[in-house]
Design a protein around this motif. Structure first.
Motif, mmCIF file in Angstrom:
data_model
loop_
_atom_site.group_PDB
_atom_site.id
_atom_site.type_symbol
_atom_site.label_atom_id
_atom_site.label_comp_id
_atom_site.label_asym_id
_atom_site.label_seq_id
_atom_site.Cartn_x
_atom_site.Cartn_y
_atom_site.Cartn_z
ATOM 1 N N ILE A 120 0.838 -1.203 0.000
ATOM 2 C CA ILE A 120 0.000 0.000 0.000
ATOM 3 C C ILE A 120 0.874 1.255 0.000
ATOM 4 O O ILE A 120 1.791 1.389 0.823
ATOM 5 N N LEU A 121 0.590 2.155 -0.927
ATOM 6 C CA LEU A 121 1.232 3.467 -0.944
ATOM 7 C C LEU A 121 0.462 4.376 0.004
ATOM 8 O O LEU A 121 -0.752 4.558 -0.150
ATOM 9 N N THR A 122 1.149 4.942 0.988
ATOM 10 C CA THR A 122 0.463 5.712 2.027
ATOM 11 C C THR A 122 0.036 7.110 1.570
ATOM 12 O O THR A 122 -0.874 7.694 2.146
ATOM 13 N N TYR A 179 3.454 -4.853 3.145
ATOM 14 C CA TYR A 179 4.371 -3.713 3.101
ATOM 15 C C TYR A 179 3.589 -2.418 2.864
ATOM 16 O O TYR A 179 2.497 -2.415 2.289
ATOM 17 N N THR A 180 4.181 -1.323 3.288
ATOM 18 C CA THR A 180 3.721 0.004 2.884
ATOM 19 C C THR A 180 4.923 0.746 2.313
ATOM 20 O O THR A 180 6.067 0.391 2.585
ATOM 21 N N TYR A 181 4.656 1.747 1.488
ATOM 22 C CA TYR A 181 5.736 2.636 1.072
ATOM 23 C C TYR A 181 5.215 4.060 0.984
ATOM 24 O O TYR A 181 4.031 4.298 0.710
ATOM 25 N N THR A 182 6.100 4.987 1.273
ATOM 26 C CA THR A 182 5.761 6.407 1.344
ATOM 27 C C THR A 182 6.711 7.181 0.452
ATOM 28 O O THR A 182 7.914 6.916 0.430
ATOM 29 N N LEU A 183 6.172 8.138 -0.296
ATOM 30 C CA LEU A 183 6.977 8.946 -1.210
ATOM 31 C C LEU A 183 7.427 10.238 -0.537
ATOM 32 O O LEU A 183 6.619 10.938 0.086
ATOM 33 N N TYR A 184 8.701 10.536 -0.673
ATOM 34 C CA TYR A 184 9.270 11.781 -0.149
ATOM 35 C C TYR A 184 9.922 12.543 -1.293
ATOM 36 O O TYR A 184 10.675 11.965 -2.081
ATOM 37 N N THR A 185 9.630 13.833 -1.371
ATOM 38 C CA THR A 185 10.213 14.665 -2.420
ATOM 39 C C THR A 185 11.628 15.073 -2.035
ATOM 40 O O THR A 185 11.841 15.690 -0.991
#
Length: 296
Positions: free
Chosen positions: A97-99, A240-246
């Motif tokens: 899952i993309l948070t 799993y989860t993953y989070t995008l950071y700029t």
């Protein structure tokens, strides 16, 4: 001819194994762990030395604890990668899952292309299969071609099952130029090891001088794509989860090596948080600065 036949049989067996339910596959992973760790000692010296050099402040007891946890995760990763061959869309959506998908939506609404960087951390293959669910634009993933053409085609097909477009490393820039008006997203693994012929830049990573590809930086600056890092976490076994950071919104304004140093540092922080989920069996430090004729 015989080699090709054996490879095709191997692919067929992988497919059959991938059809097993998860509980059976994880039971196999539990059996695989003592074999890899205690019986065959699969790359144990490599893993131990990598950990020891990366964490000189840790005791031997701590190093061995991380090592054991890594091998348990590695066995999970092996069966999960095989499961990728036939996993359903429903399962991959539920297990990865993309948070914060709004990051992708907002940048695409601004007409921006994206460069997403990750590492050999948690389950990067599942992340690559999951990412297209969050964008209507083309999603490319850069890969290193395998030496076996048969297995290379097979894994391209696996990665492309849910809309991902696999692109060989040496063709990535050309493909992005063709798609420049479509605001694509492209994902790369920033911790690949360059070959001896490609050694031209070293940076500090996990207390060691480490060779790094400059492809991420070159692509981002040439296309002025927003540079993102995806931080993946293992919630529990198989989830799993993953989070995008700029990291950078305007890559063309960055200094030389600034992007490279930033994404390497970001990965280092992730590894320090939970080191057992990085691919320690990889010979990441086989090349040293002295191997480069003209060092920078």
């Amino acid at each position: 001819m015989l080699k090709n036949l054996s490879q095709r049989i191997g692919i067929f067996l992988l497919y059959l194994f991938s059809l097993l339910p998860f509980w059976v596959m994880y039971a196999v992973a539990d059996l695989l762990y003592p074999l890899l760790y205690y019986v065959f000692h699969y790359r144990r010296r490599v893993v131990y030395q990598n950990l020891k050099n990366s964490f000189p402040e840790k005791s031997d007891r701590e190093i061995h604890e991380i090592q054991r946890k890594f091998y348990r995760h590695l066995c999970d990763l092996i069966v999960e990668t095989i499961k990728s061959v036939s996993i359903s869309e429903k399962q991959i959506r539920r297990r990865v899952i993309l948070t914060n998908p709004e990051v992708i939506t907002n940048y695409h609404a601004q007409g921006r292309s994206l460069v997403a960087i990750g590492g050999h951390y948690c389950n990067w293959e599942w992340a690559g299969q999951n990412f297209p669910f969050y964008t209507e634009n083309k999603f490319l993933i850069v890969y290193k071609p395998l030496t076996s053409a048969i297995f290379d085609r097979f894994f391209q097909q696996v990665r492309a099952r849910f809309g991902t477009v696999p692109v060989a490393m040496n063709k990535a820039m050309r493909e992005l130029v063709k798609l420049r008006n479509e605001q694509p997203a492209i994902a790369l693994l920033g911790d690949q090891t360059p070959s001896r012929e490609e050694l031209d830049y070293f940076t500090d990573f996990l207390n060691q001088k480490t060779p790094v590809f400059l492809g991420v930086e070159k692509i981002a600056r040439a296309t002025n794509s927003v540079v993102l890092y995806y931080d993946m976490k293992k919630v529990k076994r198989g989830y799993y989860t993953y989070t995008l950071y700029t990291l950078f919104e305007d890559p063309k304004q960055t200094k030389e090596y600034e992007i490279t140093k930033a994404h390497v540092k970001f990965l280092e922080n992730i590894i320090n948080r939970e080191p057992q989920y990085w691919l320690w069996s990889h010979r990441r430090w086989k090349f040293k600065p002295e191997h480069v004729k003209y060092k920078r």
